[in-house]
Design an enzyme around this catalytic site. Structure first.
Site, mmCIF file in Angstrom:
data_model
loop_
_atom_site.group_PDB
_atom_site.id
_atom_site.type_symbol
_atom_site.label_atom_id
_atom_site.label_comp_id
_atom_site.label_asym_id
_atom_site.label_seq_id
_atom_site.Cartn_x
_atom_site.Cartn_y
_atom_site.Cartn_z
ATOM 1 N N LYS A 11 0.871 -1.204 -0.120
ATOM 2 C CA LYS A 11 0.024 -0.122 -0.099
ATOM 3 C C LYS A 11 0.899 1.287 -0.115
ATOM 4 O O LYS A 11 1.899 1.133 0.315
ATOM 5 C CB LYS A 11 -0.956 0.102 1.366
ATOM 6 C CG LYS A 11 -1.867 -1.296 1.043
ATOM 7 C CD LYS A 11 -2.965 -1.009 2.265
ATOM 8 C CE LYS A 11 -4.045 -2.267 2.219
ATOM 9 N NZ LYS A 11 -4.862 -2.173 3.079
ATOM 10 N N TYR A 51 -12.234 -1.552 -3.756
ATOM 11 C CA TYR A 51 -12.835 -1.796 -2.432
ATOM 12 C C TYR A 51 -14.190 -1.235 -2.201
ATOM 13 O O TYR A 51 -14.634 -0.973 -1.145
ATOM 14 C CB TYR A 51 -12.224 -0.576 -1.337
ATOM 15 C CG TYR A 51 -10.675 -1.097 -0.936
ATOM 16 C CD1 TYR A 51 -10.516 -2.322 -0.230
ATOM 17 C CD2 TYR A 51 -9.499 -0.433 -1.375
ATOM 18 C CE1 TYR A 51 -9.373 -2.679 0.250
ATOM 19 C CE2 TYR A 51 -8.352 -0.809 -1.194
ATOM 20 C CZ TYR A 51 -8.154 -1.935 -0.152
ATOM 21 O OH TYR A 51 -6.820 -2.282 -0.060
ATOM 22 N N PHE A 59 -15.275 4.439 6.995
ATOM 23 C CA PHE A 59 -13.860 4.649 6.566
ATOM 24 C C PHE A 59 -13.744 4.610 5.251
ATOM 25 O O PHE A 59 -12.513 4.631 4.537
ATOM 26 C CB PHE A 59 -13.084 3.523 7.499
ATOM 27 C CG PHE A 59 -13.223 2.149 6.764
ATOM 28 C CD1 PHE A 59 -12.827 1.672 5.779
ATOM 29 C CD2 PHE A 59 -13.925 1.329 8.052
ATOM 30 C CE1 PHE A 59 -12.956 0.272 5.662
ATOM 31 C CE2 PHE A 59 -14.165 -0.147 7.578
ATOM 32 C CZ PHE A 59 -13.523 -0.554 6.428
ATOM 33 N N ARG A 87 -2.961 -14.670 3.986
ATOM 34 C CA ARG A 87 -3.610 -13.862 4.944
ATOM 35 C C ARG A 87 -3.211 -14.194 6.411
ATOM 36 O O ARG A 87 -3.187 -13.569 7.275
ATOM 37 C CB ARG A 87 -5.124 -14.198 4.930
ATOM 38 C CG ARG A 87 -5.725 -13.438 3.694
ATOM 39 C CD ARG A 87 -7.278 -13.658 3.698
ATOM 40 N NE ARG A 87 -8.029 -12.987 4.490
ATOM 41 C CZ ARG A 87 -8.474 -11.597 4.594
ATOM 42 N NH1 ARG A 87 -7.914 -10.822 3.560
ATOM 43 N NH2 ARG A 87 -9.219 -10.995 5.647
ATOM 44 N N THR A 93 -5.971 -7.460 10.068
ATOM 45 C CA THR A 93 -6.170 -6.170 9.618
ATOM 46 C C THR A 93 -5.560 -5.239 10.483
ATOM 47 O O THR A 93 -4.963 -4.135 9.750
ATOM 48 C CB THR A 93 -7.682 -5.821 9.435
ATOM 49 O OG1 THR A 93 -8.305 -7.305 8.741
ATOM 50 C CG2 THR A 93 -7.870 -4.696 8.765
ATOM 51 N N ARG A 104 2.226 -7.009 8.500
ATOM 52 C CA ARG A 104 1.263 -5.885 9.033
ATOM 53 C C ARG A 104 2.088 -5.278 10.410
ATOM 54 O O ARG A 104 1.811 -4.182 10.632
ATOM 55 C CB ARG A 104 -0.064 -6.212 9.075
ATOM 56 C CG ARG A 104 -0.725 -6.173 7.833
ATOM 57 C CD ARG A 104 -2.150 -6.875 7.747
ATOM 58 N NE ARG A 104 -2.920 -6.315 6.579
ATOM 59 C CZ ARG A 104 -4.153 -6.726 6.199
ATOM 60 N NH1 ARG A 104 -4.918 -7.766 6.956
ATOM 61 N NH2 ARG A 104 -4.577 -6.478 5.180
ATOM 62 N N ASN A 114 -2.063 -0.358 6.435
ATOM 63 C CA ASN A 114 -1.745 -1.648 7.242
ATOM 64 C C ASN A 114 -0.677 -2.593 6.322
ATOM 65 O O ASN A 114 -0.740 -3.591 6.234
ATOM 66 C CB ASN A 114 -2.778 -2.399 7.758
ATOM 67 C CG ASN A 114 -3.803 -2.601 6.657
ATOM 68 O OD1 ASN A 114 -3.628 -2.457 5.501
ATOM 69 N ND2 ASN A 114 -4.933 -3.488 6.960
ATOM 70 N N HIS A 117 -2.140 -5.486 1.182
ATOM 71 C CA HIS A 117 -3.554 -6.029 0.997
ATOM 72 C C HIS A 117 -3.459 -7.859 0.692
ATOM 73 O O HIS A 117 -2.388 -8.150 0.213
ATOM 74 C CB HIS A 117 -4.214 -5.478 -0.264
ATOM 75 C CG HIS A 117 -5.338 -6.246 -0.862
ATOM 76 N ND1 HIS A 117 -6.553 -6.215 -0.352
ATOM 77 C CD2 HIS A 117 -5.265 -7.072 -1.950
ATOM 78 C CE1 HIS A 117 -7.404 -7.080 -0.920
ATOM 79 N NE2 HIS A 117 -6.762 -7.601 -1.732
ATOM 80 N N GLU A 128 -9.014 -9.891 -8.623
ATOM 81 C CA GLU A 128 -8.072 -8.727 -8.423
ATOM 82 C C GLU A 128 -6.962 -8.843 -9.121
ATOM 83 O O GLU A 128 -6.149 -7.891 -9.650
ATOM 84 C CB GLU A 128 -7.639 -8.957 -6.867
ATOM 85 C CG GLU A 128 -8.790 -8.429 -5.887
ATOM 86 C CD GLU A 128 -8.635 -8.629 -4.341
ATOM 87 O OE1 GLU A 128 -9.684 -8.431 -3.816
ATOM 88 O OE2 GLU A 128 -7.716 -9.081 -4.193
HETATM 89 P P1 GDP Z 1 -8.434 -7.078 5.067
HETATM 90 O O1 GDP Z 1 -9.040 -8.121 4.188
HETATM 91 O O2 GDP Z 1 -7.654 -7.557 6.350
HETATM 92 O O3 GDP Z 1 -7.506 -6.104 4.409
HETATM 93 O O4 GDP Z 1 -9.654 -6.218 6.007
HETATM 94 P P2 GDP Z 1 -11.013 -5.483 5.449
HETATM 95 O O5 GDP Z 1 -11.337 -6.447 3.860
HETATM 96 O O6 GDP Z 1 -11.804 -5.681 6.338
HETATM 97 O O7 GDP Z 1 -10.787 -4.021 5.016
HETATM 98 C C1 GDP Z 1 -10.146 -3.758 3.854
HETATM 99 C C2 GDP Z 1 -9.106 -2.584 4.216
HETATM 100 O O8 GDP Z 1 -9.638 -1.466 4.598
HETATM 101 C C3 GDP Z 1 -8.152 -2.855 5.292
HETATM 102 O O9 GDP Z 1 -6.991 -3.622 4.858
HETATM 103 C C4 GDP Z 1 -7.823 -1.411 5.861
HETATM 104 O O10 GDP Z 1 -6.843 -0.771 4.881
HETATM 105 C C5 GDP Z 1 -9.055 -0.757 5.666
HETATM 106 N N1 GDP Z 1 -9.940 -0.987 7.108
HETATM 107 C C6 GDP Z 1 -10.321 -1.951 7.379
HETATM 108 N N2 GDP Z 1 -11.308 -1.524 8.653
HETATM 109 C C7 GDP Z 1 -10.785 -0.167 8.828
HETATM 110 C C8 GDP Z 1 -11.258 0.601 9.945
HETATM 111 O O11 GDP Z 1 -11.987 0.383 10.804
HETATM 112 N N3 GDP Z 1 -11.089 1.951 9.789
HETATM 113 C C9 GDP Z 1 -10.243 2.409 8.844
HETATM 114 N N4 GDP Z 1 -9.682 3.581 8.433
HETATM 115 N N5 GDP Z 1 -9.732 1.585 7.569
HETATM 116 C C10 GDP Z 1 -10.100 0.124 7.642
#
Ligand code: GDP
Length: 139
Positions: A11, A51, A59, A87, A93, A104, A114, A117, A128
């Site tokens: 990222k 996304y 967010f 993962r 996350t 991470r 973080n 991805h 993707e």
């Molecule tokens: P991942 O699969 O672990 O990447 O998590 P998710 O699919 O739930 O979320 C996608 C991305 O959104 C994450 O990798 C973070 O960059 C962002 N994200 C997830 N949860 C939050 C949150 O609560 N706040 C903010 N600001 N960003 C978030």
């Protein structure tokens, strides 16, 4: 559908902080083989599409702004059971909750920024990968 492919991005925050080399080395150390790599920058439209599942989340706008703030590295990785293995390897996350030594934990600075991805299913890995690379044949 291949169960041996996943898609990752380094990222913008991690790229800007100079962590490309260290993160790619760490990925390789985990036994993941690079099948395709590309440096690019997401447009607002691309980030919103990528996304899209999070469109209703509070967010979303902040995430899109963060993901378009600078260049990213997009890559297709190969390993047995790649999606789950990756993962697990990158950690939770939220870097604060991520396993010690995970990508991470080492390179993430917030739940949003973080570091990397990782696809959440074989189907999404294919989608993707196709988003960033022309042909699945090469994988
Ligand atoms: P991942 O699969 O672990 O990447 O998590 P998710 O699919 O739930 O979320 C996608 C991305 O959104 C994450 O990798 C973070 O960059 C962002 N994200 C997830 N949860 C939050 C949150 O609560 N706040 C903010 N600001 N960003 C978030």
């Amino acid at each position: 559908m291949s169960r041996n492919i996943t898609f990752t991005m380094i990222k913008p925050g991690a790229v800007a902080a100079g962590h490309i080399g260290a993160i790619m080395a760490k990925i390789a150390e985990g036994g993941f083989r690079f099948k395709a790599v590309r440096m690019t920058r997401l447009s607002k439209e691309q980030a919103e599409t990528f996304y899209g599942i999070h469109r209703e989340r509070p967010f979303f706008n902040s995430l899109v702004a963060s993901m378009t703030s600078g260049p990213i590295i997009a890559a297709v990785l190969e390993k047995e059971n790649a999606v789950l293995a990756y993962r697990d390897y990158i950690g939770a996350t939220n870097p604060a909750d991520a396993r010690e030594g995970s990508i991470r934990k080492l390179y993430g600075t917030s739940i949003e920024s973080n570091a990397v991805h990782g696809s959440d299913s074989d189907e999404n890995a294919q989608i993707e990968a196709n988003f960033f690379f022309n042909s699945m044949d090469q994988f």
